[in-house]
Scaffold this motif. Structure first.
Motif, mmCIF file in Angstrom:
data_model
loop_
_atom_site.group_PDB
_atom_site.id
_atom_site.type_symbol
_atom_site.label_atom_id
_atom_site.label_comp_id
_atom_site.label_asym_id
_atom_site.label_seq_id
_atom_site.Cartn_x
_atom_site.Cartn_y
_atom_site.Cartn_z
ATOM 1 N N THR A 58 0.833 -1.207 0.000
ATOM 2 C CA THR A 58 0.000 0.000 0.000
ATOM 3 C C THR A 58 0.868 1.257 0.000
ATOM 4 O O THR A 58 0.560 2.232 -0.687
ATOM 5 N N ILE A 67 0.299 10.223 -4.016
ATOM 6 C CA ILE A 67 -0.895 10.686 -3.315
ATOM 7 C C ILE A 67 -0.645 10.688 -1.812
ATOM 8 O O ILE A 67 0.345 10.125 -1.337
ATOM 9 N N GLU A 68 -1.543 11.367 -1.089
ATOM 10 C CA GLU A 68 -1.331 11.546 0.355
ATOM 11 C C GLU A 68 -1.779 10.361 1.188
ATOM 12 O O GLU A 68 -1.150 10.005 2.165
ATOM 13 N N HIS A 69 -2.926 9.765 0.809
ATOM 14 C CA HIS A 69 -3.444 8.655 1.603
ATOM 15 C C HIS A 69 -3.734 7.450 0.720
ATOM 16 O O HIS A 69 -4.146 7.606 -0.415
ATOM 17 N N ALA A 70 -3.542 6.287 1.302
ATOM 18 C CA ALA A 70 -3.983 5.047 0.664
ATOM 19 C C ALA A 70 -4.223 4.045 1.780
ATOM 20 O O ALA A 70 -3.546 4.076 2.809
ATOM 21 N N GLY A 71 -5.191 3.200 1.586
ATOM 22 C CA GLY A 71 -5.480 2.186 2.601
ATOM 23 C C GLY A 71 -5.951 0.927 1.923
ATOM 24 O O GLY A 71 -6.499 0.984 0.829
ATOM 25 N N HIS A 72 -5.698 -0.223 2.555
ATOM 26 C CA HIS A 72 -6.078 -1.478 1.910
ATOM 27 C C HIS A 72 -7.202 -2.167 2.678
ATOM 28 O O HIS A 72 -7.369 -1.980 3.872
#
Lengths: 90, 251
Positions: A58, A67-72
């Motif tokens: 991730t 990008i600033e945020h990522a979540g799985h």
């Protein structure tokens, strides 16, 4: 075997409560979102490689797409040869 | 382990909670620790379908108390020597490694999981726009070079995809912005509703264009909502759409 239907096998009928129209001046059909909203409101169906943890993968996605945020969704433990899967806590 | 890992970007990270609760499918290889008759293996697998008790493994992120999980199906695909190729569909929070260990125990000889690949996480499957990290890097670079947005669309899905398996309620434009400000959904805002919603179900609230507005908890059934003329019927729990996307038509 007793049949408990998997959620993906459940079909639901769409019922109308009252008709209305939507104003094309606001919002956007999700399939036609332009850049950058396409990324901002986007999700990737990633094929996780065996080595790294879900968190590491991730983090890479985040870096590649800048990008600033990522979540799985739903951790897959990594496969480490010669060792049992080690879960890396958040 | 390999396979389907949905990764949500920026604002879309808010839909992840819906995926964590979604069912999963896996294919894997079980390694038996002794000789067992094929029929006995198949029988043991069929016994672990339906509701099962499972104690989370030592190395897990949840409290280790026995809990009930639903196995929608558990099929043996192939047996070769001590290797059993299987496919399973299960409720969120089922530990497959533990399931396989438990089946091994039931067989007497013991077993462990040799390999596992996830082929579904909620609405996301192997067959639909799945990409490797390499595919992703390639397509993203192509987009940077050509500005061809189709390159991005080849691997970025709208966050609404994550809500596909949830029961849905569609609302009129005039009700959207209030929900974005955290208001609960009332009957007059609803245009369409899916059958089969029961109180306490998690539902997706969508615009008539199909955009995700919020996730909420139903306070009434589909039938009750269809009959009602007023009142709060969905408690808004997670707003997904930024305020001001639709005009403010409420006070």
């Amino acid at each position: 075997m007793e049949g408990i239907k998997a959620p993906w096998d459940v079909k639901r009928e769409l019922l109308t409560k009252s008709e209305d129209e939507t104003d094309p001046n606001y919002g956007c059909n999700p399939e036609e979102r332009p850049y950058p909203d396409l990324i901002r409101f986007g999700i990737i169906n990633l094929d996780k490689p065996p080595g790294p943890s879900s968190h590491e993968v991730t983090a890479w996605v985040k870096r590649i797409l800048n990008i600033e945020h990522a979540g799985h969704g739903g951790t897959l433990e990594p496969n480490l040869l010669g060792r049992v899967g080690v879960e890396i806590p958040r | 382990m390999t396979g389907v890992l949905p990764v949500a970007l920026d604002e879309a990270t808010k839909v992840i909670q819906a995926l964590l609760k979604a069912g999963k499918e896996y294919v894997g290889v079980m390694k038996l620790h002794g000789e067992v008759d094929e029929d006995r293996v198949r029988e043991a697998f069929s016994e672990f379908q339906g509701k099962i008790y499972q104690k989370p493994p030592l190395r897990s992120s949840v409290k280790r108390v026995i809990r009930i999980r639903t196995i929608y199906y558990l099929n043996v695909l192939e047996i070769e020597d001590r290797n059993v190729l299987f496919q399973v569909g299960c409720e969120a929070g089922t530990y497959i490694r533990k399931l396989i260990y438990d089946i091994g125990k039931a067989l007497g000889c013991g077993a462990h999981m040799q390999e596992l690949r996830r082929i579904r996480a909620g609405p996301f499957t192997e067959n639909e726009k799945m990409v490797t990290l390499h595919d992703m890097l390639y397509l993203y670079t192509r987009w940077r070079e050509t500005s061809d947005i189709r390159m991005l669309r080849r691997f970025i899905l709208p966050m609404e995809k994550a809500l596909e398996l949830l029961p849905k309620i569609y609302i009129r434009d005039s009700a959207v912005d209030a929900i974005c400000h955290g208001a609960h959904l009332t009957v007059p805002g609803i245009t369409h509703i899916e059958a089969g919603i029961k109180p306490n179900d998690t539902v997706a609230i969508l615009t008539l264009k199909g955009e995700a507005v919020a996730l909420g908890k139903a306070l009434a059934s589909t039938e009750e909502i269809l009959k009602a003329a007023y009142g709060i019927v969905v408690k808004t729990e997670r707003v997904l759409m930024p305020r001001g996307t639709y005009p403010k038509l409420w006070r």
